[in-house]
Design a protein around this motif. Structure first.
Motif, PDB file in Angstrom:
ATOM      1  N   ASN A  72      -4.943   1.241  10.381  1.00 34.93           N
ATOM      2  CA  ASN A  72      -4.522   2.566   9.941  1.00 34.93           C
ATOM      3  C   ASN A  72      -3.623   3.233  10.986  1.00 34.93           C
ATOM      4  O   ASN A  72      -3.918   3.191  12.172  1.00 34.93           O
ATOM      5  N   MET A  79       0.835  -1.193   0.000  1.00 39.27           N
ATOM      6  CA  MET A  79       0.000   0.000   0.000  1.00 39.27           C
ATOM      7  C   MET A  79       0.876   1.251   0.000  1.00 39.27           C
ATOM      8  O   MET A  79       2.075   1.186   0.288  1.00 39.27           O
ATOM      9  N   GLN A  95       6.022   3.159   3.731  1.00 34.57           N
ATOM     10  CA  GLN A  95       5.126   4.298   3.544  1.00 34.57           C
ATOM     11  C   GLN A  95       5.656   5.546   4.271  1.00 34.57           C
ATOM     12  O   GLN A  95       5.488   6.671   3.794  1.00 34.57           O
ATOM     13  N   ASP A 119      -5.893   1.677  -1.048  1.00 37.50           N
ATOM     14  CA  ASP A 119      -5.359   3.029  -0.918  1.00 37.50           C
ATOM     15  C   ASP A 119      -5.828   3.971  -2.028  1.00 37.50           C
ATOM     16  O   ASP A 119      -5.512   5.160  -2.019  1.00 37.50           O
ATOM     17  N   VAL A 130      -1.128   8.070   2.028  1.00 34.44           N
ATOM     18  CA  VAL A 130      -2.132   8.955   1.438  1.00 34.44           C
ATOM     19  C   VAL A 130      -2.166  10.241   2.252  1.00 34.44           C
ATOM     20  O   VAL A 130      -2.354  10.207   3.475  1.00 34.44           O
ATOM     21  N   VAL A 160      -9.766   5.432   0.106  1.00 34.31           N
ATOM     22  CA  VAL A 160      -9.582   5.540   1.550  1.00 34.31           C
ATOM     23  C   VAL A 160     -10.709   6.321   2.208  1.00 34.31           C
ATOM     24  O   VAL A 160     -11.037   6.098   3.367  1.00 34.31           O
TER      25      VAL A 160
END
Length: 411
Positions: free
Chosen positions: A36, A1, A64, A178, A4, A181
């Motif tokens: 998350n 992922m 990420q 993703d 964001v 979201v």
């Protein structure tokens, strides 16, 4: 992922627990669920909740973080809203990379951080309403929200952007892509899916704390909230009031009344109890009341709990087994007690062999649930025409009672 950006200098990082696993080692998640984590950047940087130390979750979250230029070396604060290991399993290893990172948590979380992670230095217990300035117009505020759903739970509010990081509150099951979201990125079918999974998530892990949910909602009602960022499920940025109202409704079902629906749960050893199931359901449907039907032990308790939680009526098809309740049904009643599935209109039917006994044990087992029972239909051996007619009649009577009793706020 991928990471964001949910607003300027605020990011969501996420992983998915894949379908086929059990949430909390108990609950079926055929469509998986997300975990998350969030990063808020000002002059200083804070990460809000982490992830579980399993599979490749830490590696994925680290990747990420790299995308947005943060890592253990330049993170100043770890905000721990909730100590359950799906959010903190990685804490010990992550914090070991930079012992200067300050941990902010509730007072009740301090001993848990010590016992789970062996961390005692640079741990700050917040005061309710306390703020933390990150600079560049980013100020975090912390609120104690105990028992939603652990005693040490708190929530974090980003004042300038009016974002609530709610941890396990306002969450749901279901994997999160993703590319979708946020609530405004979902199709109607996806919205329907997440509504059902929010109910099931609530019934499975939050329901017994509904009184505390109501207290928490009242406490948070003074905040201006533009966005809700839970630790499981989608982010609510277009209509955050939807999930707040949904949780308020779910919480209200414990005290009742719930929705004008009936959940039928039944089990049968040799088919004698099973013979009345269709008659009961016909009686219910004659009054145009929706029915949810489950057979135990075949059907999953997590799904049973969700429909039972929102239904004003419960039907139990339960034979006697060795002077007591049929064991799979006894397991269901035990979970109903644990999750406080209270204030229902109910009816029980079932066969017995040499002796009854299920009825007596059921009465004792449901004493604290405050259920109102119609007269049971119980018989020895195989059912006859009289039992068939009574089953239909009781189903109809329960449906009428449910329509009179049930709440209206169920959409």
């Amino acid at each position: 992922m991928k990471s964001v950006e949910i607003t300027k200098d605020v990011y969501r990082l996420g992983v998915n627990i894949e379908p086929g696993n059990l949430f909390e080692g108990i609950w079926s998640i055929p469509d998986g669920t997300s975990i998350n984590s969030y990063v808020v950047r000002g002059d200083k940087t804070a990460v809000i909740d982490l992830t579980q130390d399993k599979d490749d979750f830490p590696r994925s979250i680290s990747s990420q973080m790299d995308e947005i230029g943060v890592n253990a070396d330049n993170i100043d604060f770890i905000i721990i809203n909730h100590m359950e290991p799906d959010h903190t399993g990685w804490l010990k290893d992550f914090r070991s990379k930079n012992a200067e990172m300050m941990i902010y948590c509730s007072k009740k979380a301090v001993p848990l951080i010590k016992e789970f992670c062996g961390i005692v230095e640079n741990v700050h217990a917040i005061e309710d309403g306390e703020t933390l300035e990150l600079g560049q117009g980013k100020t975090l505020q912390f609120f104690d929200t105990p028992n939603i759903h652990w005693p040490e739970t708190m929530m974090t509010y980003l004042i300038e952007d009016q974002i609530l990081f709610s941890c396990d509150a306002f969450g749901s099951y279901g994997e999160v892509d993703d590319t979708a979201v946020f609530d405004d990125q979902l199709s109607d079918d996806q919205h329907e899916f997440f509504e059902k999974e929010a109910l099931r998530y609530y019934a499975n892990i939050v329901a017994s704390f509904s009184t505390f949910v109501e207290r928490g909602l009242k406490k948070l009602s003074e905040l201006q909230i533009k966005m809700i960022c839970p630790s499981h499920g989608i982010i609510w940025r277009e209509n955050p009031s939807v999930i707040v109202e949904r949780y308020a409704r779910f919480a209200s079902y414990m005290k009742g009344p719930a929705c004008p629906e009936i959940t039928v749960i039944w089990g049968s050893m040799y088919g004698n109890t099973a013979k009345l199931v269709s008659e009961v359901i016909k009686g219910i449907r004659s009054e145009k009341v929706p029915v949810h039907q489950y057979r135990v032990p075949e059907d999953d308790i997590g799904f049973i709990l969700a429909d039972a939680w929102k239904s004003a009526g419960i039907v139990l098809g339960m034979p006697t087994y060795e002077y007591k309740m049929f064991p799979p049904m006894a397991h269901v009643i035990d979970d109903f007690n644990r999750k406080k599935v209270q204030n229902k209109k109910a009816f029980r039917f079932g066969s017995y062999g040499w002796s009854g006994g299920a009825e007596k044990e059921l009465g004792t087992a449901t004493e604290n649930l405050k259920w109102e029972f119609l007269e049971s239909v119980e018989w020895q051996g195989a059912p006859g025409e009289e039992e068939m007619k009574l089953a239909y009649q009781r189903g109809k009577e329960l449906a009428v009672l449910v329509k009179e009793f049930a709440g209206k706020n169920c959409e």
